[in-house]
Design a protein around this motif. Sequence first.
Motif, PDB file in Angstrom:
ATOM      1  N   LEU A   1      -2.886   4.034  16.512  1.00 53.86           N
ATOM      2  CA  LEU A   1      -3.008   5.654  15.963  1.00 53.86           C
ATOM      3  C   LEU A   1      -2.615   4.591  14.518  1.00 53.86           C
ATOM      4  O   LEU A   1      -1.194   4.471  14.031  1.00 53.86           O
ATOM      5  N   ILE A   2      -2.910   4.747  13.602  1.00 53.10           N
ATOM      6  CA  ILE A   2      -2.666   4.294  12.083  1.00 53.10           C
ATOM      7  C   ILE A   2      -3.192   5.691  10.967  1.00 53.10           C
ATOM      8  O   ILE A   2      -4.475   6.058  10.466  1.00 53.10           O
ATOM      9  N   ILE A   3      -2.684   5.790   9.937  1.00 53.97           N
ATOM     10  CA  ILE A   3      -3.052   6.725   8.961  1.00 53.97           C
ATOM     11  C   ILE A   3      -2.620   5.839   7.679  1.00 53.97           C
ATOM     12  O   ILE A   3      -1.612   4.901   7.980  1.00 53.97           O
ATOM     13  N   LEU A   4      -4.000   5.780   7.279  1.00 53.19           N
ATOM     14  CA  LEU A   4      -4.133   4.614   5.878  1.00 53.19           C
ATOM     15  C   LEU A   4      -3.694   5.495   4.849  1.00 53.19           C
ATOM     16  O   LEU A   4      -4.991   6.497   4.756  1.00 53.19           O
ATOM     17  N   ASP A   5      -3.561   5.140   3.673  1.00 54.71           N
ATOM     18  CA  ASP A   5      -4.020   5.853   2.241  1.00 54.71           C
ATOM     19  C   ASP A   5      -4.654   5.008   1.567  1.00 54.71           C
ATOM     20  O   ASP A   5      -4.956   3.748   1.698  1.00 54.71           O
ATOM     21  N   VAL A   6      -5.658   5.446   0.542  1.00 51.86           N
ATOM     22  CA  VAL A   6      -6.352   5.511   0.031  1.00 51.86           C
ATOM     23  C   VAL A   6      -6.208   4.826  -0.871  1.00 51.86           C
ATOM     24  O   VAL A   6      -6.136   3.189  -1.151  1.00 51.86           O
ATOM     25  N   MET A   7      -4.789   4.776  -2.315  1.00 52.46           N
ATOM     26  CA  MET A   7      -4.477   4.547  -3.067  1.00 52.46           C
ATOM     27  C   MET A   7      -3.234   3.718  -2.823  1.00 52.46           C
ATOM     28  O   MET A   7      -2.517   4.241  -2.214  1.00 52.46           O
ATOM     29  N   MET A   8      -3.182   1.970  -2.904  1.00 49.88           N
ATOM     30  CA  MET A   8      -2.116   1.578  -2.805  1.00 49.88           C
ATOM     31  C   MET A   8      -2.608  -0.272  -3.647  1.00 49.88           C
ATOM     32  O   MET A   8      -4.000  -0.565  -3.988  1.00 49.88           O
ATOM     33  N   PRO A   9      -1.287  -1.046  -3.557  1.00 54.34           N
ATOM     34  CA  PRO A   9      -1.223  -1.948  -4.243  1.00 54.34           C
ATOM     35  C   PRO A   9      -1.910  -2.977  -3.742  1.00 54.34           C
ATOM     36  O   PRO A   9      -1.865  -3.175  -2.352  1.00 54.34           O
ATOM     37  N   GLN A  10      -2.725  -3.951  -3.920  1.00 51.42           N
ATOM     38  CA  GLN A  10      -2.273  -5.371  -3.293  1.00 51.42           C
ATOM     39  C   GLN A  10      -4.233  -5.212  -2.317  1.00 51.42           C
ATOM     40  O   GLN A  10      -5.057  -5.742  -2.853  1.00 51.42           O
ATOM     41  N   MET A  11      -3.519  -4.748  -1.717  1.00 50.45           N
ATOM     42  CA  MET A  11      -5.423  -3.778  -0.594  1.00 50.45           C
ATOM     43  C   MET A  11      -5.205  -2.425  -0.891  1.00 50.45           C
ATOM     44  O   MET A  11      -4.098  -2.260   0.648  1.00 50.45           O
ATOM     45  N   ASP A  12      -6.174  -1.602  -1.304  1.00 44.82           N
ATOM     46  CA  ASP A  12      -5.751  -0.515  -0.364  1.00 44.82           C
ATOM     47  C   ASP A  12      -6.858  -0.425   0.420  1.00 44.82           C
ATOM     48  O   ASP A  12      -7.193  -0.709   1.532  1.00 44.82           O
ATOM     49  N   GLY A  13      -6.554   1.026   0.617  1.00 42.00           N
ATOM     50  CA  GLY A  13      -6.712   1.964   2.124  1.00 42.00           C
ATOM     51  C   GLY A  13      -8.230   1.434   2.447  1.00 42.00           C
ATOM     52  O   GLY A  13      -8.897   1.551   3.834  1.00 42.00           O
ATOM     53  N   ILE A  14      -8.915   1.669   1.521  1.00 40.25           N
ATOM     54  CA  ILE A  14     -10.646   1.462   1.776  1.00 40.25           C
ATOM     55  C   ILE A  14     -11.633  -0.045   2.457  1.00 40.25           C
ATOM     56  O   ILE A  14     -11.256  -0.454   3.011  1.00 40.25           O
ATOM     57  N   GLN A  15     -10.272  -1.544   1.522  1.00 36.03           N
ATOM     58  CA  GLN A  15     -10.347  -2.699   2.083  1.00 36.03           C
ATOM     59  C   GLN A  15      -9.736  -2.712   3.019  1.00 36.03           C
ATOM     60  O   GLN A  15     -10.027  -3.164   4.448  1.00 36.03           O
ATOM     61  N   ALA A  16      -8.498  -2.418   3.466  1.00 34.29           N
ATOM     62  CA  ALA A  16      -7.555  -2.681   5.112  1.00 34.29           C
ATOM     63  C   ALA A  16      -8.635  -1.575   6.201  1.00 34.29           C
ATOM     64  O   ALA A  16      -8.997  -2.067   6.840  1.00 34.29           O
ATOM     65  N   CYS A  17      -9.007  -0.208   5.836  1.00 34.32           N
ATOM     66  CA  CYS A  17     -10.117   0.151   7.028  1.00 34.32           C
ATOM     67  C   CYS A  17     -11.279  -1.254   7.719  1.00 34.32           C
ATOM     68  O   CYS A  17     -10.839  -0.567   8.748  1.00 34.32           O
ATOM     69  N   MET A  18     -12.205  -1.012   6.311  1.00 34.20           N
ATOM     70  CA  MET A  18     -13.203  -1.900   6.733  1.00 34.20           C
ATOM     71  C   MET A  18     -12.670  -3.531   7.294  1.00 34.20           C
ATOM     72  O   MET A  18     -13.768  -3.826   8.284  1.00 34.20           O
ATOM     73  N   LYS A  19     -11.438  -3.559   6.803  1.00 30.79           N
ATOM     74  CA  LYS A  19     -11.067  -5.100   7.987  1.00 30.79           C
ATOM     75  C   LYS A  19     -10.974  -4.961   9.044  1.00 30.79           C
ATOM     76  O   LYS A  19     -10.467  -5.231  10.071  1.00 30.79           O
ATOM     77  N   ILE A  20      -9.977  -3.708   9.179  1.00 29.28           N
ATOM     78  CA  ILE A  20      -9.236  -3.386  10.625  1.00 29.28           C
ATOM     79  C   ILE A  20     -10.522  -3.349  11.634  1.00 29.28           C
ATOM     80  O   ILE A  20     -10.837  -3.706  12.474  1.00 29.28           O
ATOM     81  N   ARG A  21     -11.500  -2.778  11.019  1.00 27.27           N
ATOM     82  CA  ARG A  21     -12.936  -1.818  11.659  1.00 27.27           C
ATOM     83  C   ARG A  21     -13.407  -3.662  12.035  1.00 27.27           C
ATOM     84  O   ARG A  21     -14.435  -3.423  12.790  1.00 27.27           O
ATOM     85  N   GLU A  22     -13.506  -4.479  11.729  1.00 22.05           N
ATOM     86  CA  GLU A  22     -13.734  -5.657  11.882  1.00 22.05           C
ATOM     87  C   GLU A  22     -13.500  -5.427  13.506  1.00 22.05           C
ATOM     88  O   GLU A  22     -14.867  -6.611  14.111  1.00 22.05           O
ATOM     89  N   GLU A  23     -12.541  -5.714  14.183  1.00 23.42           N
ATOM     90  CA  GLU A  23     -12.067  -6.267  15.703  1.00 23.42           C
ATOM     91  C   GLU A  23     -11.411  -4.923  15.876  1.00 23.42           C
ATOM     92  O   GLU A  23     -10.678  -4.969  17.117  1.00 23.42           O
ATOM     93  N   ASN A  24     -11.261  -3.386  15.787  1.00 23.93           N
ATOM     94  CA  ASN A  24      -9.930  -3.075  16.356  1.00 23.93           C
ATOM     95  C   ASN A  24     -11.049  -1.669  15.952  1.00 23.93           C
ATOM     96  O   ASN A  24     -11.147  -1.172  15.332  1.00 23.93           O
ATOM     97  N   ASN A  25     -10.962  -0.642  16.738  1.00 24.88           N
ATOM     98  CA  ASN A  25     -11.789   0.568  17.166  1.00 24.88           C
ATOM     99  C   ASN A  25     -10.512   1.818  17.470  1.00 24.88           C
ATOM    100  O   ASN A  25     -10.578   2.451  17.780  1.00 24.88           O
ATOM    101  N   THR A  26      -8.547   1.301  16.583  1.00 25.52           N
ATOM    102  CA  THR A  26      -7.807   1.965  16.966  1.00 25.52           C
ATOM    103  C   THR A  26      -8.275   3.598  16.081  1.00 25.52           C
ATOM    104  O   THR A  26      -9.001   3.041  14.655  1.00 25.52           O
ATOM    105  N   PRO A  27      -7.850   4.672  16.597  1.00 21.24           N
ATOM    106  CA  PRO A  27      -8.311   5.831  15.750  1.00 21.24           C
ATOM    107  C   PRO A  27      -7.659   5.736  13.975  1.00 21.24           C
ATOM    108  O   PRO A  27      -6.215   4.733  13.677  1.00 21.24           O
ATOM    109  N   ILE A  28      -8.663   6.085  13.274  1.00 23.78           N
ATOM    110  CA  ILE A  28      -7.437   5.719  11.642  1.00 23.78           C
ATOM    111  C   ILE A  28      -7.993   7.127  10.832  1.00 23.78           C
ATOM    112  O   ILE A  28      -9.140   8.154  10.763  1.00 23.78           O
TER     113      ILE A  28
END
Length: 230
Positions: free
Chosen positions: A50-77
């Motif tokens: 399971l992944i706990i993902l904050d939205v506001m972060m430097p370099q790559m924020d949570g929105i970008q990270a979530c979209m990237k993860i969902r390209e090939e991973n269905n782990t709960p977020i």
Amino acid sequence: MAGITILMVDDETEIIKLMDIYVKNEGYTLLSASNGLEALDILKTHKVDLIILDVMMPQMDGIQACMKIREENNTPIIMLSAKSQEIDKISGLSIGADDYVTKPFSPLELIARIKSQLRRYNQLNTKPVQDENEIQIDDLTINIASHRVTVEGREIKLTPREFALLHMLAVNRGLVLSMDKIYVEVWNEPFMESKNTVMVHIRKLREKIEKDPQRPNYIKTVWGIGYKIE
């Protein structure tokens, strides 16, 4: 749920230290990252439940990270954010998150959300194989045992929540399911004015399985009541 590994992605180290205590009390292991890029690197080398993902972060924020993860991973977020407006929650859910918690939050509430997501994901992926483990609806195939969905032979990547929603509609084929019933069963928590949450997930599901989401062949809207698969 022994052997569970949680990845918490947040640039606030105090929050991570606090949740590490609560997570370990549950017998889980906590991995941490301070931004989306670090999280993606960890996912390449570690099995995460399971992944706990904050939205506001430097370099790559949570929105970008979530979209990237969902390209090939269905782990709960589970998304974390200081923003509490409904539109922000909808945005988080629309990009593939399974749940949304606003800051400041109660660690015990977050642990409860974690358990709920793990339980749901575990149930979907360990369902006993039956004589007929596939549901066939025209060109849509739902394999319960393998958690695999195809349309015209093309595999469709669904999040755990989307799969649970599609599965519920499919096994109740022909029946109209109200939005509150859907929410209680799929989200495994009381219905609290969560129509927008259900609507967002229905829309995302249609975008993935329908040729024309505006004129759906599978998931039909019954205005004023809910949804059904005919």
